[in-house]
Design an enzyme around this catalytic site. Structure first.
Site, short mmCIF file in Angstrom:
data_model
loop_
_atom_site.label_atom_id
_atom_site.label_comp_id
_atom_site.label_asym_id
_atom_site.label_seq_id
_atom_site.Cartn_x
_atom_site.Cartn_y
_atom_site.Cartn_z
N LYS A 1 0.85 -1.20 0.00
CA LYS A 1 0.00 0.00 0.00
C LYS A 1 0.88 1.25 0.00
O LYS A 1 0.66 2.18 -0.78
CB LYS A 1 -0.87 0.02 1.25
CG LYS A 1 -1.54 1.35 1.53
CD LYS A 1 -2.43 1.33 2.75
CE LYS A 1 -1.70 1.56 4.03
NZ LYS A 1 -1.36 2.97 4.32
N ASN A 2 1.90 1.24 0.84
CA ASN A 2 2.70 2.47 1.03
C ASN A 2 3.73 2.71 -0.05
O ASN A 2 4.38 3.75 -0.07
CB ASN A 2 3.34 2.45 2.42
CG ASN A 2 2.28 2.63 3.51
OD1 ASN A 2 1.13 2.97 3.22
ND2 ASN A 2 2.65 2.38 4.74
N CYS B 1 -4.78 12.36 12.83
CA CYS B 1 -5.58 11.12 12.86
C CYS B 1 -5.32 10.47 14.21
O CYS B 1 -4.65 11.03 15.07
CB CYS B 1 -5.14 10.20 11.72
SG CYS B 1 -3.49 9.56 11.94
N ARG C 1 0.37 14.44 12.88
CA ARG C 1 0.74 14.24 11.47
C ARG C 1 1.00 15.58 10.74
O ARG C 1 0.31 15.93 9.78
CB ARG C 1 -0.34 13.44 10.74
CG ARG C 1 -0.81 12.18 11.42
CD ARG C 1 0.25 11.11 11.58
NE ARG C 1 0.72 10.53 10.35
CZ ARG C 1 0.14 9.51 9.73
NH1 ARG C 1 -1.00 9.04 10.19
NH2 ARG C 1 0.65 9.00 8.62
N ASP D 1 4.46 0.55 11.96
CA ASP D 1 3.22 -0.06 11.46
C ASP D 1 3.05 -1.51 11.91
O ASP D 1 2.01 -2.11 11.63
CB ASP D 1 3.18 -0.01 9.93
CG ASP D 1 3.12 1.42 9.43
OD1 ASP D 1 3.38 1.64 8.23
OD2 ASP D 1 2.83 2.31 10.24
N ARG E 1 -8.77 -0.37 4.79
CA ARG E 1 -7.95 0.68 4.17
C ARG E 1 -6.60 0.11 3.74
O ARG E 1 -6.02 0.55 2.76
CB ARG E 1 -7.71 1.82 5.17
CG ARG E 1 -8.93 2.63 5.49
CD ARG E 1 -8.55 3.87 6.26
NE ARG E 1 -7.43 4.53 5.61
CZ ARG E 1 -6.70 5.49 6.18
NH1 ARG E 1 -6.99 5.89 7.40
NH2 ARG E 1 -5.71 6.06 5.54
C1 EPZ Z 1 4.24 6.97 6.34
O1 EPZ Z 1 3.44 7.99 6.89
C2 EPZ Z 1 3.34 5.74 6.21
N1 EPZ Z 1 2.23 6.05 5.32
C3 EPZ Z 1 2.81 5.37 7.60
O2 EPZ Z 1 2.02 4.17 7.45
C4 EPZ Z 1 4.00 5.06 8.50
O3 EPZ Z 1 3.53 4.77 9.79
C5 EPZ Z 1 4.94 6.28 8.54
O4 EPZ Z 1 5.33 6.65 7.20
C6 EPZ Z 1 6.20 6.00 9.33
O5 EPZ Z 1 6.89 4.93 8.75
C7 EPZ Z 1 2.44 6.00 3.99
O6 EPZ Z 1 3.52 5.74 3.54
C8 EPZ Z 1 1.25 6.28 3.12
P1 EPZ Z 1 6.27 10.32 8.29
P2 EPZ Z 1 3.99 9.52 6.88
O7 EPZ Z 1 6.15 11.59 7.55
O8 EPZ Z 1 4.86 9.74 5.71
C9 EPZ Z 1 6.83 13.53 11.71
C10 EPZ Z 1 0.12 2.83 7.69
O9 EPZ Z 1 -0.35 2.31 8.72
N2 EPZ Z 1 6.67 14.51 10.64
O10 EPZ Z 1 7.36 9.39 7.94
O11 EPZ Z 1 2.83 10.42 7.07
C11 EPZ Z 1 5.57 12.71 11.96
O12 EPZ Z 1 4.69 13.36 12.84
C12 EPZ Z 1 0.60 4.26 7.74
O13 EPZ Z 1 0.26 2.25 6.59
C13 EPZ Z 1 6.91 15.86 10.90
O14 EPZ Z 1 7.24 16.22 12.01
O15 EPZ Z 1 4.88 9.55 8.19
C14 EPZ Z 1 6.13 11.43 12.54
O16 EPZ Z 1 6.35 11.61 13.91
C15 EPZ Z 1 0.31 4.93 9.08
N3 EPZ Z 1 6.77 16.77 9.89
C16 EPZ Z 1 7.47 11.26 11.82
O17 EPZ Z 1 7.80 12.57 11.32
C17 EPZ Z 1 6.42 16.38 8.61
O18 EPZ Z 1 6.32 17.25 7.71
C18 EPZ Z 1 7.43 10.29 10.65
O19 EPZ Z 1 6.31 10.65 9.86
C19 EPZ Z 1 6.18 15.01 8.36
C20 EPZ Z 1 6.33 14.10 9.38
#
Ligand code: EPZ
Length: 438
Positions: free
Chosen positions: A22-23, A117, A122, A308, A400
């Site tokens: 998915k990701n 969420c 996020r 995840d 999802r």
């Molecule tokens: C991706 O989300 C995945 N989703 C998530 O999977 C996964 O949990 C996550 O990466 C971490 O591996 C997809 O790929 C579609 P991040 P993403 O930006 O990109 C902080 C699932 O269950 N952050 O890597 O949204 C954030 O708050 C989903 O399949 C900032 O501070 O996560 C987090 O603490 C859930 N500023 C950390 O970084 C930003 O601009 C990592 O978030 C962006 C993120």
């Protein structure tokens, strides 16, 4: 609304095939905006999130169809729309990945801020900082991000945030940089296999990208990309979930079309609980040996144990012979599953960004409520091991990110049924409690 009715206590045995990631599929679908197509994507999972993104791409003038072989065919029919609606973006935050490709290809993107969420606030500040560094003019108005640039220009960008790299932030900036003028270096880039897969897809379209899989990715911009066809990698989170289902039921499960190399930390953690792991080129077998031993899990960015799979490990360790500490350095609040696992008889105590799990000999079936995608998976795993019957409600969360999970588990011998959730439709007067005053 649907629910799962699970009769626990059955050891899962046999072989099951993983679906596509998915990701990886979501940012790759978004990156299809960079060319006028047609693009063919193979092994795209049939998921609610994929369908939501297909609807969003349709709003952006991009036609997404599944052909008779199950492949996704994507083609731009109208390159003028630039706005991604709140209604669809709020449903699936990965929709935010369309912003970079829109700015790079169409000169402008208007995408709703995705909002938070159940697993955290996020933010998207790193996405916006990266696109600004590439020369986009970025502003926020009425809950929408408006980003515009005649032509993006390469830059040296650091995407490492307070919780490590950003996966979709790296996807957004890397995709946009492929059409920028000159060289872009992304430092603190995400190294997840899904980002490598996106990068390989972009290279297949003619992008020049180096350093995929490391924290420093270099992109040399080109004027145009060409359509291609591409096969998505297997979903390592689904593979891990299915292996944990084998472990929690004391069974023996082989997951085919798995990439052991994507799961090293997960397999090491599973082995630490006493499970026997057998890796082949494209499949992994887990053989449980009685109650799991306790072990500590610290979810972190790749190549660590993925956040995840944190909830699913918590379900397994709730039946261990001792005490385990589970922490999440990516999403400090990602513990929605704790209360519901405790309703099944687990003994889990949360404190800040970690939880202590004191193993119990058995869980007892109950009616539980799914709250987010991976917490729902944890409840299903616990239900497979719990005594008697467990009903997992609101499994739209699960749909999802898992393609027909109940079918895959049933193929392994699980007693699991998808049903319409009658209770979900009960009129108020059936609710127990103070009767409404007429
Ligand atoms: C991706 O989300 C995945 N989703 C998530 O999977 C996964 O949990 C996550 O990466 C971490 O591996 C997809 O790929 C579609 P991040 P993403 O930006 O990109 C902080 C699932 O269950 N952050 O890597 O949204 C954030 O708050 C989903 O399949 C900032 O501070 O996560 C987090 O603490 C859930 N500023 C950390 O970084 C930003 O601009 C990592 O978030 C962006 C993120």
């Amino acid at each position: 609304m649907d629910c799962f009715r699970i009769t626990g206590g059955v050891r899962l045995l046999g072989r099951v095939r993983a679906s596509g990631s998915k990701n990886a599929a979501l940012p790759i679908m978004a990156a299809a905006l960079l060319v006028d197509g047609p693009i063919t994507l193979k092994r795209v999972p049939d998921l609610a999130d994929v369908n939501t993104l297909a609807l969003l791409l349709g709003q952006l003038g991009v036609e997404v169809k599944r052909d008779s072989d199950g492949n996704l065919r994507i083609a731009t029919v109208d390159p003028t729309p630039t706005k991604a609606d709140y209604d669809l973006v709020r449903r699936m935050r990965a929709s935010f990945c369309v912003l970079g490709p829109l700015v790079a290809k169409r000169g402008r993107g208007v995408v709703s801020l995705p909002g938070g969420c159940n697993i955290g606030t996020r933010p998207v500040d790193l996405h916006l900082a990266g696109l600004s560094a590439l020369g986009a003019e970025v502003r926020i108005e009425h809950g929408y991000v408006i980003a515009a640039a005649k032509r993006l220009r390469g830059a040296d960008i650091n995407l490492r945030g307070p919780f490590g790299p950003t996966v979709t932030g790296t996807a957004n900036v890397m995709s946009a940089a492929t059409l920028a003028v000159g060289r872009t270096v992304i430092r603190g880039a995400a190294t997840e296999p899904e980002i490598v897969d996106l990068g390989n897809f972009l290279i297949a379209m003619g992008a020049q990208i180096f350093g995929l899989g490391t924290e420093t990715i270099e992109i040399i911009g080109v004027d145009e990309l060409q359509p291609t066809q591409y096969r998505i990698i297997p979903d390592r989170i689904e593979v891990g979930t299915l292996l944990l289902a084998g472990a929690i039921t004391g069974g023996c499960v082989t997951v085919e079309e798995a990439r052991p190399g994507h799961l090293a930390a997960v397999l090491a953690a599973l082995a630490a609980t006493g499970a026997d792991i057998d890796c082949r080129a494209d499949n992994v077998t887990v053989r449980a040996a009685g109650r799991p031993r306790p072990t500590n899990i610290r979810a972190r960015p790749y190549p660590g144990v993925p956040t995840d799979l944190q909830a699913q490990f918590m379900a397994l360790l709730s039946l261990s012979t001792g005490e385990s500490l589970i922490s999440d350095s990516v999403f400090a609040d990602r513990f929605m599953q704790v209360a519901e696992l405790n309703r099944l008889g687990a003994r889990i105590k949360r404190s800040g960004s970690s939880a202590t799990v004191r193993g119990v000999r058995e869980l007892s079936g109950a009616s539980v409520m799914a709250s987010d995608l991976r917490a729902s998976a944890a409840l299903v795993l616990a239900g497979l091991a719990a005594e008697r019957e467990t009903i997992v409600r609101r499994i739209y969360h699960l749909d999802r990110g898992y393609q027909r999970l109940e079918q895959k588990l049933a193929e392994l011998g699980a007693r699991i049924l998808r049903e319409r959730d009658q209770e979900a439709f009960l009129p108020a007067r059936h609710l127990v409690g103070p009767q409404l005053v007429r």
